[in-house]
Design a protein around this motif. Structure first.
Motif, PDB file in Angstrom:
ATOM      1  N   GLN A 245      35.997  52.905  49.427  1.00 23.22           N
ATOM      2  CA  GLN A 245      35.532  53.617  48.239  1.00 23.22           C
ATOM      3  C   GLN A 245      35.641  52.704  47.018  1.00 23.22           C
ATOM      4  OE1 GLN A 245      38.094  57.105  48.414  1.00 23.22           O
ATOM      5  NE2 GLN A 245      39.709  56.114  47.238  1.00 23.22           N
ATOM      6  N   LEU A 246      34.530  52.484  46.364  1.00 18.54           N
ATOM      7  CA  LEU A 246      34.448  51.687  45.133  1.00 18.54           C
ATOM      8  C   LEU A 246      34.457  52.634  43.945  1.00 18.54           C
ATOM      9  CD1 LEU A 246      33.882  48.784  43.898  1.00 18.54           C
ATOM     10  CD2 LEU A 246      31.475  49.501  43.845  1.00 18.54           C
ATOM     11  N   ILE A 247      35.339  52.387  42.981  1.00 13.99           N
ATOM     12  CA  ILE A 247      35.529  53.317  41.867  1.00 13.99           C
ATOM     13  C   ILE A 247      35.533  52.552  40.550  1.00 13.99           C
ATOM     14  CG2 ILE A 247      36.932  55.213  40.958  1.00 13.99           C
ATOM     15  CD1 ILE A 247      38.416  55.173  43.688  1.00 13.99           C
ATOM     16  N   HIS A 248      34.848  53.085  39.555  1.00  9.34           N
ATOM     17  CA  HIS A 248      34.869  52.513  38.217  1.00  9.34           C
ATOM     18  C   HIS A 248      36.223  52.797  37.576  1.00  9.34           C
ATOM     19  CE1 HIS A 248      33.573  52.239  33.850  1.00  9.34           C
ATOM     20  NE2 HIS A 248      33.166  51.088  34.368  1.00  9.34           N
ATOM     21  N   ARG A 249      36.891  51.754  37.170  1.00  7.49           N
ATOM     22  CA  ARG A 249      38.281  51.907  36.711  1.00  7.49           C
ATOM     23  C   ARG A 249      38.409  52.857  35.520  1.00  7.49           C
ATOM     24  NH1 ARG A 249      43.169  48.938  36.535  1.00  7.49           N
ATOM     25  NH2 ARG A 249      44.323  49.355  34.626  1.00  7.49           N
ATOM     26  N   GLN A 250      37.546  52.702  34.527  1.00  9.78           N
ATOM     27  CA  GLN A 250      37.657  53.537  33.332  1.00  9.78           C
ATOM     28  C   GLN A 250      37.448  55.009  33.669  1.00  9.78           C
ATOM     29  OE1 GLN A 250      35.047  52.326  30.144  1.00  9.78           O
ATOM     30  NE2 GLN A 250      35.796  53.870  28.734  1.00  9.78           N
ATOM     31  N   THR A 251      36.510  55.272  34.566  1.00 13.92           N
ATOM     32  CA  THR A 251      36.283  56.651  34.994  1.00 13.92           C
ATOM     33  C   THR A 251      37.494  57.203  35.737  1.00 13.92           C
ATOM     34  OG1 THR A 251      33.920  56.182  35.209  1.00 13.92           O
ATOM     35  CG2 THR A 251      34.753  58.155  36.300  1.00 13.92           C
ATOM     36  N   LEU A 252      38.077  56.394  36.603  1.00 19.49           N
ATOM     37  CA  LEU A 252      39.266  56.813  37.355  1.00 19.49           C
ATOM     38  C   LEU A 252      40.410  57.153  36.415  1.00 19.49           C
ATOM     39  CD1 LEU A 252      40.898  57.136  39.992  1.00 19.49           C
ATOM     40  CD2 LEU A 252      41.329  54.677  39.916  1.00 19.49           C
ATOM     41  N   GLU A 253      40.641  56.305  35.429  1.00 18.29           N
ATOM     42  CA  GLU A 253      41.722  56.569  34.475  1.00 18.29           C
ATOM     43  C   GLU A 253      41.432  57.810  33.656  1.00 18.29           C
ATOM     44  OE1 GLU A 253      41.889  52.851  32.422  1.00 18.29           O
ATOM     45  OE2 GLU A 253      43.456  52.041  33.747  1.00 18.29           O
TER      46      GLU A 253
ATOM     47  N   LEU B 168      37.427  38.197  41.334  1.00 16.75           N
ATOM     48  CA  LEU B 168      37.899  39.032  42.432  1.00 16.75           C
ATOM     49  C   LEU B 168      39.396  38.840  42.626  1.00 16.75           C
ATOM     50  CD1 LEU B 168      37.272  40.932  44.850  1.00 16.75           C
ATOM     51  CD2 LEU B 168      36.949  38.860  46.229  1.00 16.75           C
ATOM     52  N   SER B 169      40.145  39.935  42.608  1.00 12.05           N
ATOM     53  CA  SER B 169      41.580  39.908  42.886  1.00 12.05           C
ATOM     54  C   SER B 169      41.863  40.829  44.059  1.00 12.05           C
ATOM     55  CB  SER B 169      42.382  40.372  41.665  1.00 12.05           C
ATOM     56  OG  SER B 169      42.190  39.501  40.560  1.00 12.05           O
ATOM     57  N   ILE B 170      42.809  40.439  44.873  1.00 12.91           N
ATOM     58  CA  ILE B 170      43.179  41.197  46.067  1.00 12.91           C
ATOM     59  C   ILE B 170      44.613  41.672  45.926  1.00 12.91           C
ATOM     60  CG2 ILE B 170      43.453  41.108  48.575  1.00 12.91           C
ATOM     61  CD1 ILE B 170      41.351  38.822  48.515  1.00 12.91           C
ATOM     62  N   TRP B 171      44.806  42.969  46.099  1.00 11.36           N
ATOM     63  CA  TRP B 171      46.133  43.576  45.960  1.00 11.36           C
ATOM     64  C   TRP B 171      46.489  44.297  47.258  1.00 11.36           C
ATOM     65  CZ3 TRP B 171      48.732  43.363  41.127  1.00 11.36           C
ATOM     66  CH2 TRP B 171      47.966  42.866  40.080  1.00 11.36           C
TER      67      TRP B 171
ATOM     68  N   GLN C 182      48.922  47.697  37.152  1.00  2.78           N
ATOM     69  CA  GLN C 182      48.964  46.247  37.023  1.00  2.78           C
ATOM     70  C   GLN C 182      47.585  45.595  37.114  1.00  2.78           C
ATOM     71  OE1 GLN C 182      52.057  44.342  39.404  1.00  2.78           O
ATOM     72  NE2 GLN C 182      53.074  46.312  39.731  1.00  2.78           N
ATOM     73  N   MET C 183      46.598  46.297  37.622  1.00  2.00           N
ATOM     74  CA  MET C 183      45.265  45.734  37.781  1.00  2.00           C
ATOM     75  C   MET C 183      44.494  45.794  36.469  1.00  2.00           C
ATOM     76  SD  MET C 183      44.139  47.068  41.596  1.00  2.00           S
ATOM     77  CE  MET C 183      44.067  48.785  41.084  1.00  2.00           C
ATOM     78  N   SER C 184      43.500  44.941  36.348  1.00  2.00           N
ATOM     79  CA  SER C 184      42.707  44.894  35.121  1.00  2.00           C
ATOM     80  C   SER C 184      41.215  44.826  35.377  1.00  2.00           C
ATOM     81  CB  SER C 184      43.119  43.669  34.279  1.00  2.00           C
ATOM     82  OG  SER C 184      42.932  42.467  35.012  1.00  2.00           O
ATOM     83  N   GLY C 185      40.773  44.884  36.632  1.00  2.00           N
ATOM     84  CA  GLY C 185      39.356  44.788  36.943  1.00  2.00           C
ATOM     85  C   GLY C 185      38.578  45.995  36.467  1.00  2.00           C
ATOM     86  N   GLU C 186      37.273  45.791  36.247  1.00  2.00           N
ATOM     87  CA  GLU C 186      36.405  46.890  35.816  1.00  2.00           C
ATOM     88  C   GLU C 186      36.159  47.880  36.951  1.00  2.00           C
ATOM     89  OE1 GLU C 186      32.874  45.546  33.524  1.00  2.00           O
ATOM     90  OE2 GLU C 186      33.756  43.548  33.735  1.00  2.00           O
ATOM     91  N   TRP C 187      36.208  47.405  38.181  1.00  2.00           N
ATOM     92  CA  TRP C 187      36.017  48.249  39.353  1.00  2.00           C
ATOM     93  C   TRP C 187      37.140  47.972  40.336  1.00  2.00           C
ATOM     94  CZ3 TRP C 187      31.735  51.572  40.199  1.00  2.00           C
ATOM     95  CH2 TRP C 187      30.728  51.503  39.235  1.00  2.00           C
ATOM     96  N   LEU C 188      37.427  48.953  41.208  1.00  2.00           N
ATOM     97  CA  LEU C 188      38.370  48.716  42.279  1.00  2.00           C
ATOM     98  C   LEU C 188      37.805  49.259  43.578  1.00  2.00           C
ATOM     99  CD1 LEU C 188      41.307  51.240  42.352  1.00  2.00           C
ATOM    100  CD2 LEU C 188      39.631  51.341  40.521  1.00  2.00           C
ATOM    101  N   LEU C 189      38.039  48.517  44.640  1.00  2.00           N
ATOM    102  CA  LEU C 189      37.608  48.890  45.980  1.00  2.00           C
ATOM    103  C   LEU C 189      38.845  49.204  46.801  1.00  2.00           C
ATOM    104  CD1 LEU C 189      35.435  49.138  48.220  1.00  2.00           C
ATOM    105  CD2 LEU C 189      35.733  46.680  48.632  1.00  2.00           C
TER     106      LEU C 189
END
Length: 441
Positions: free
Chosen positions: A243-251, A112-115, A162-169
């Motif tokens: 809102q929770l989003i799948h990173r690969q889908t978002l990109e 878990l990373s917080i930005w 800059q983020m690398s997580g599989e999901w972002l909230l």
């Protein structure tokens, strides 16, 4: 407040065309005889009323987990890497609180990373964030210039690089979460096969006055309608905060659109056009402050109305194509008619009735729309809900909350007129956050 002139689109002409069509639809029945003048309204009341009633009654309230049939337990190894991101501008009143809550979220260590993006704040937000970053190693702070452009979407895209997580909230600066929320949210998204999930929004301190109570009930109504639309094969939408989003889908959708005033509503349609579905999680909710006064509410709702109409104007060819299912197209058409067409048509109906000294003709449709809203209030406020208390749907609260919804019959026509007449501009007019009880005086 950052303002950007948008070039190369046709929103102004489309807004004008939409205004003319709705205006003609509102005025035309007045030139028919008394009986035939009501036919359009009664026909639409039957069609849209049936859609609305089915939508409200289909909503599965209190739902927390949707699984794919797997009996595999959720061990720490199954949790994906996750980035929690907050875009903050002049949020000195709440930024420390939100960081304190985020660092206390339960999640496997190292995943878990917080930005927090300081988007050109001119108060003490930058200094507070730098101090918090020294205390919490999992907190990453990004500082942007105030005129960097793109509004909230620009801030989120900066962090996305800059983020690398599989999901972002994605959260707002006033968000409040239960410590165990991620332990429900992440499994819900993955086991349900969702590309994104929107948490139900719940208003804290809703008992301050009639306005805060109405907003709390409105959030429950919105979640009921969202779940009902989804259950009927329709479309659910993101709401910005929670809102929770799948990173690969978002990109794959191109990130956050910097040419819109509502990044969440725009992203909802771009996900839809890419075949990615949004789920709705009722419990637990994301908690947020109510708008404390009518002036702030007016500014917020203008932004929501403009962004909501923009997305239909921008993506209309795809939304009406065979790329979507028949149920999705029907759902979007009914929602568009009720949310955006009805207020403009009703206003023109009223103006024409005053000019011609005749009776309004669209009252049956308006009556049905408000009645269904009352039913949605009743279901949402009685549902099994975690988080802040939702006002009870007693007769007085229902009547006040239904009357409160009438503000959309002013906001939508006014915003449509501005979009049709004024040059197209993007303004990130953020909602003020702070101690609600102090703001209310």
């Amino acid at each position: 407040m950052t303002t950007t002139v948008v070039k190369g689109d046709h929103r102004r002409a489309k807004s004008a065309a939409f205004l003319v069509v709705c205006g003609c639809a509102g005025a035309a029945p007045h030139w028919l005889d008394n009986i035939r003048a009501l036919w359009p309204a009664f026909t639409l009341a039957l069609l849209l009323g049936g859609y609305g009633l089915r939508t409200v009654m289909r909503a599965a309230l209190g739902q927390t987990v949707v699984t794919d049939g797997s009996a595999q337990p959720w061990t720490e190894e199954r949790y994906p890497s996750l980035d929690v991101v907050v875009a903050a501008r002049d949020e000195e009143a709440v930024v420390s609180r939100v960081v304190e809550r985020l660092v206390n979220l339960r999640y496997p260590a190292g995943r878990l990373s917080i930005w927090v993006i300081d988007d050109g704040s001119e108060d003490q937000t930058p200094e507070l964030l730098d101090g918090l970053a020294e205390r919490y190693p999992q907190l990453r702070v990004i500082h942007r210039l105030r005129n960097a452009g793109g509004g909230k979407s620009g801030a989120l895209n900066t962090a996305l690089q800059q983020m690398s997580g599989e999901w972002l909230l994605v959260l707002d600066a006033d968000a409040q979460l239960q410590d165990d929320l991620l332990e429900t949210l992440v499994p819900f998204a993955i086991e349900g096969g969702w590309s994104a999930v929107q948490l139900r929004k719940a208003v804290i301190e809703s008992d301050c006055n009639w306005l805060t109570r109405s907003q709390a009930m409105e959030m429950a109504l919105d979640a009921v309608i969202q779940q009902g639309r989804l259950a009927g094969g329709g479309v659910a939408e993101l709401r910005g905060n929670g809102q929770l989003i799948h990173r690969q889908t978002l990109e794959g959708c191109g990130g956050f659109n910097e040419d819109t005033v509502t990044d969440d509503l725009d992203l909802s349609f771009r996900l839809l056009t890419h075949g990615a579905m949004v789920g709705i999680l009722w419990n637990p909710p994301v908690q947020e402050e109510a708008v404390p006064g009518l002036t702030a509410l007016w500014k917020q709702r203008q932004r929501w109305a403009e962004g909501g109409l923009q997305r239909f104007l921008d993506y209309w060819p795809t939304l009406t194509s065979s790329q979507l299912t028949g149920r999705q197209r029907w759902d979007l058409a009914c929602f568009f008619l009720l949310q955006y067409c009805l207020p403009v048509v009703s206003l023109m109906d009223l103006v024409t009735s005053l000019i011609t000294r005749s009776s309004p003709t669209y009252w049956p449709l308006s009556f049905v729309a408000f009645s269904i809203s009352g039913l949605a209030y009743w279901r949402g406020c009685r549902g099994d809900h975690a988080g802040p208390v939702i006002p009870r749907p007693g007769l007085w609260n229902l009547l006040v909350a239904i009357a409160y919804l009438g503000h959309w019959f002013v906001v939508i026509p006014w915003v449509t007129l501005k979009m049709a007449v004024l040059p197209k501009r993007l303004v990130w007019a953020k909602t003020s956050h702070g101690d609600l009880s102090q703001q209310l005086g």
